[in-house]
Scaffold this motif. Structure first.
Motif, PDB file in Angstrom:
ATOM      1  N   GLY A  49      25.760  -2.266  11.428  1.00 40.56           N
ATOM      2  CA  GLY A  49      26.680  -2.599  10.353  1.00 40.56           C
ATOM      3  C   GLY A  49      26.149  -2.126   9.009  1.00 40.56           C
ATOM      4  N   PRO A  50      26.865  -2.463   7.933  1.00 42.80           N
ATOM      5  CA  PRO A  50      26.484  -1.952   6.621  1.00 42.80           C
ATOM      6  C   PRO A  50      25.349  -2.745   5.969  1.00 42.80           C
ATOM      7  CG  PRO A  50      28.460  -3.274   6.442  1.00 42.80           C
ATOM      8  CD  PRO A  50      28.118  -3.203   7.904  1.00 42.80           C
ATOM      9  N   VAL A  51      24.481  -2.019   5.264  1.00 41.43           N
ATOM     10  CA  VAL A  51      23.474  -2.612   4.379  1.00 41.43           C
ATOM     11  C   VAL A  51      23.603  -1.901   3.038  1.00 41.43           C
ATOM     12  CG1 VAL A  51      21.871  -3.246   6.225  1.00 41.43           C
ATOM     13  CG2 VAL A  51      21.611  -1.051   5.096  1.00 41.43           C
ATOM     14  N   HIS A  52      23.339  -2.619   1.961  1.00 40.72           N
ATOM     15  CA  HIS A  52      23.405  -2.020   0.632  1.00 40.72           C
ATOM     16  C   HIS A  52      22.115  -1.241   0.391  1.00 40.72           C
ATOM     17  CE1 HIS A  52      24.746  -1.524  -3.468  1.00 40.72           C
ATOM     18  NE2 HIS A  52      23.502  -1.810  -3.859  1.00 40.72           N
ATOM     19  N   VAL A  53      22.239   0.052   0.060  1.00 39.72           N
ATOM     20  CA  VAL A  53      21.074   0.911  -0.162  1.00 39.72           C
ATOM     21  C   VAL A  53      21.182   1.547  -1.544  1.00 39.72           C
ATOM     22  CG1 VAL A  53      19.819   2.968   0.615  1.00 39.72           C
ATOM     23  CG2 VAL A  53      20.832   1.419   2.292  1.00 39.72           C
ATOM     24  N   ARG A  54      20.086   1.464  -2.279  1.00 41.59           N
ATOM     25  CA  ARG A  54      19.971   2.132  -3.576  1.00 41.59           C
ATOM     26  C   ARG A  54      18.721   3.005  -3.515  1.00 41.59           C
ATOM     27  NH1 ARG A  54      18.410  -0.977  -9.153  1.00 41.59           N
ATOM     28  NH2 ARG A  54      18.203   0.878 -10.469  1.00 41.59           N
ATOM     29  N   ILE A  55      18.858   4.263  -3.896  1.00 38.91           N
ATOM     30  CA  ILE A  55      17.724   5.190  -3.921  1.00 38.91           C
ATOM     31  C   ILE A  55      17.603   5.758  -5.322  1.00 38.91           C
ATOM     32  CG2 ILE A  55      16.742   7.339  -3.025  1.00 38.91           C
ATOM     33  CD1 ILE A  55      18.155   6.791  -0.408  1.00 38.91           C
ATOM     34  N   SER A  56      16.381   5.727  -5.849  1.00 38.45           N
ATOM     35  CA  SER A  56      16.111   6.269  -7.179  1.00 38.45           C
ATOM     36  C   SER A  56      14.936   7.231  -7.100  1.00 38.45           C
ATOM     37  CB  SER A  56      15.789   5.139  -8.161  1.00 38.45           C
ATOM     38  OG  SER A  56      15.454   5.681  -9.429  1.00 38.45           O
ATOM     39  N   THR A  57      15.003   8.307  -7.879  1.00 38.20           N
ATOM     40  CA  THR A  57      13.883   9.234  -7.983  1.00 38.20           C
ATOM     41  C   THR A  57      13.165   9.040  -9.325  1.00 38.20           C
ATOM     42  OG1 THR A  57      15.354  10.949  -8.839  1.00 38.20           O
ATOM     43  CG2 THR A  57      14.908  10.961  -6.470  1.00 38.20           C
ATOM     44  N   GLU A  58      13.471   7.934  -9.996  1.00 41.32           N
ATOM     45  CA  GLU A  58      12.860   7.631 -11.294  1.00 41.32           C
ATOM     46  C   GLU A  58      11.698   6.670 -11.094  1.00 41.32           C
ATOM     47  OE1 GLU A  58      16.052   6.421 -13.898  1.00 41.32           O
ATOM     48  OE2 GLU A  58      17.325   7.998 -13.067  1.00 41.32           O
ATOM     49  N   LYS A  59      10.482   7.207 -11.060  1.00 43.07           N
ATOM     50  CA  LYS A  59       9.280   6.419 -10.801  1.00 43.07           C
ATOM     51  C   LYS A  59       9.110   5.275 -11.807  1.00 43.07           C
ATOM     52  CE  LYS A  59       4.312   6.895 -10.230  1.00 43.07           C
ATOM     53  NZ  LYS A  59       3.153   7.763 -10.398  1.00 43.07           N
ATOM     54  N   SER A  60       9.587   5.448 -13.029  1.00 35.61           N
ATOM     55  CA  SER A  60       9.442   4.419 -14.063  1.00 35.61           C
ATOM     56  C   SER A  60      10.154   3.121 -13.695  1.00 35.61           C
ATOM     57  CB  SER A  60       9.964   4.940 -15.410  1.00 35.61           C
ATOM     58  OG  SER A  60      11.342   5.264 -15.302  1.00 35.61           O
ATOM     59  N   LEU A  61      11.090   3.182 -12.768  1.00 36.23           N
ATOM     60  CA  LEU A  61      11.809   1.983 -12.321  1.00 36.23           C
ATOM     61  C   LEU A  61      10.859   0.959 -11.704  1.00 36.23           C
ATOM     62  CD1 LEU A  61      14.585   0.638 -11.960  1.00 36.23           C
ATOM     63  CD2 LEU A  61      14.782   1.854  -9.793  1.00 36.23           C
ATOM     64  N   ILE A  62       9.764   1.423 -11.104  1.00 37.22           N
ATOM     65  CA  ILE A  62       8.796   0.522 -10.473  1.00 37.22           C
ATOM     66  C   ILE A  62       8.216  -0.453 -11.494  1.00 37.22           C
ATOM     67  CG2 ILE A  62       6.551   0.422  -9.297  1.00 37.22           C
ATOM     68  CD1 ILE A  62       7.302   3.148  -8.060  1.00 37.22           C
ATOM     69  N   ASP A  63       7.935   0.028 -12.700  1.00 34.40           N
ATOM     70  CA  ASP A  63       7.361  -0.823 -13.749  1.00 34.40           C
ATOM     71  C   ASP A  63       8.322  -1.919 -14.194  1.00 34.40           C
ATOM     72  OD1 ASP A  63       5.067   0.750 -13.664  1.00 34.40           O
ATOM     73  OD2 ASP A  63       5.832   2.117 -15.202  1.00 34.40           O
ATOM     74  N   GLU A  64       9.618  -1.698 -14.013  1.00 33.41           N
ATOM     75  CA  GLU A  64      10.634  -2.660 -14.420  1.00 33.41           C
ATOM     76  C   GLU A  64      10.939  -3.703 -13.347  1.00 33.41           C
ATOM     77  OE1 GLU A  64      14.100  -0.392 -15.456  1.00 33.41           O
ATOM     78  OE2 GLU A  64      12.906   1.059 -16.590  1.00 33.41           O
ATOM     79  N   MET A  65      10.449  -3.487 -12.127  1.00 35.21           N
ATOM     80  CA  MET A  65      10.814  -4.359 -11.014  1.00 35.21           C
ATOM     81  C   MET A  65      10.022  -5.668 -11.040  1.00 35.21           C
ATOM     82  SD  MET A  65      13.182  -2.674  -9.630  1.00 35.21           S
ATOM     83  CE  MET A  65      13.481  -3.899  -8.415  1.00 35.21           C
ATOM     84  N   ASP A  66      10.719  -6.757 -10.745  1.00 30.55           N
ATOM     85  CA  ASP A  66      10.110  -8.072 -10.576  1.00 30.55           C
ATOM     86  C   ASP A  66      10.047  -8.315  -9.066  1.00 30.55           C
ATOM     87  OD1 ASP A  66       9.373 -10.723 -10.445  1.00 30.55           O
ATOM     88  OD2 ASP A  66      11.113 -11.477 -11.552  1.00 30.55           O
ATOM     89  N   ILE A  67       8.847  -8.154  -8.476  1.00 33.87           N
ATOM     90  CA  ILE A  67       8.775  -8.235  -7.012  1.00 33.87           C
ATOM     91  C   ILE A  67       9.069  -9.635  -6.493  1.00 33.87           C
ATOM     92  CG2 ILE A  67       7.241  -6.248  -6.826  1.00 33.87           C
ATOM     93  CD1 ILE A  67       5.017  -8.196  -6.034  1.00 33.87           C
ATOM     94  N   SER A  68       9.046 -10.642  -7.360  1.00 35.71           N
ATOM     95  CA  SER A  68       9.396 -11.987  -6.896  1.00 35.71           C
ATOM     96  C   SER A  68      10.871 -12.073  -6.484  1.00 35.71           C
ATOM     97  CB  SER A  68       9.091 -13.030  -7.977  1.00 35.71           C
ATOM     98  OG  SER A  68       9.975 -12.885  -9.069  1.00 35.71           O
ATOM     99  N   GLN A  69      11.674 -11.107  -6.902  1.00 38.51           N
ATOM    100  CA  GLN A  69      13.095 -11.073  -6.544  1.00 38.51           C
ATOM    101  C   GLN A  69      13.349 -10.407  -5.189  1.00 38.51           C
ATOM    102  OE1 GLN A  69      15.436 -12.610  -8.585  1.00 38.51           O
ATOM    103  NE2 GLN A  69      13.513 -13.297  -9.508  1.00 38.51           N
ATOM    104  N   TRP A  70      12.281  -9.894  -4.578  1.00 33.03           N
ATOM    105  CA  TRP A  70      12.408  -9.182  -3.312  1.00 33.03           C
ATOM    106  C   TRP A  70      11.597  -9.892  -2.234  1.00 33.03           C
ATOM    107  CZ3 TRP A  70      15.843  -5.244  -3.092  1.00 33.03           C
ATOM    108  CH2 TRP A  70      16.278  -4.731  -4.307  1.00 33.03           C
TER     109      TRP A  70
END
Length: 187
Positions: A49-70
């Motif tokens: 079935g479907p899963v939501h997938v987001r792909i980014s090639t912008e490495k700077s996005l990692i610095d913005e991520m709050d891993i507690s949300q994952w």
């Protein structure tokens, strides 16, 4: 590039593959990703079935991520042998992510993968996405050689973390030795 869509998975997985390569998942379901030469398999909780997938090639996005949300976060690398694309087991290619082709070929790709909802959707056949994945990937100038992964944060589906993953040595005299990929077919 930063794109998102629902990807219809089967058998708990989808893959980012080099064109012409066949992603043959040969591991276990102890993590989120399975990197290999020519492809990266992403393991889902959803069976079909479907899963939501987001792909980014912008490495700077990692610095913005709050891993507690994952629920789970892994990082690693693999080698792209040809331009990359998103593909599922039934051979469907998800053109929404065609810009990952620009990462190049014959190069190492580093990634950080995030997921949530895998446990709640474990082994279900779904009609609507209940699981979300984010893969941030970029071309790596330094050659790393063997594909590897490292778990930064684990969900309850992770039974064992291996750092780094590596293939065991093979004895060529054993007729039962398994075939290694990627498998490329002349086109």
């Amino acid at each position: 590039m930063d794109r998102a869509t629902a990807v219809r998975v089967s058998y708990h997985q989808f893959a980012i593959v080099s064109e012409g390569a066949v992603a043959l998942f040969e591991g276990d379901f102890s993590g989120l990703t399975f990197p290999s030469q020519g492809y990266l398999t992403i393991l889902t909780g959803t069976a079909n079935g479907p899963v939501h997938v987001r792909i980014s090639t912008e490495k700077s996005l990692i610095d913005e991520m709050d891993i507690s949300q994952w629920a789970i976060v892994e990082e690693g690398n693999f080698r792209a042998t040809h331009p990359l694309r998103v593909e599922t087991n039934d051979g469907s290619v998800w053109d929404e992510f065609s810009e990952i082709r620009t990462l190049g070929m014959n190069c190492d790709i580093s990634y950080t993968a995030y997921a949530r909802g895998r446990v709640a959707s474990w082994d279900l056949d779904l009609q609507e996405p209940q699981e979300e994945h984010l893969i941030v990937m970029w071309r790596t100038e330094d050659e790393r050689g063997t594909p590897s992964r490292r778990t930064i944060k684990a969900d309850s589906l992770v039974s064992e973390t291996k750092e780094p993953d590596s293939d065991p040595p093979f004895d060529a005299s054993d007729a039962r030795v398994r075939t290694m990929g990627p498998f490329e077919f002349p086109g």
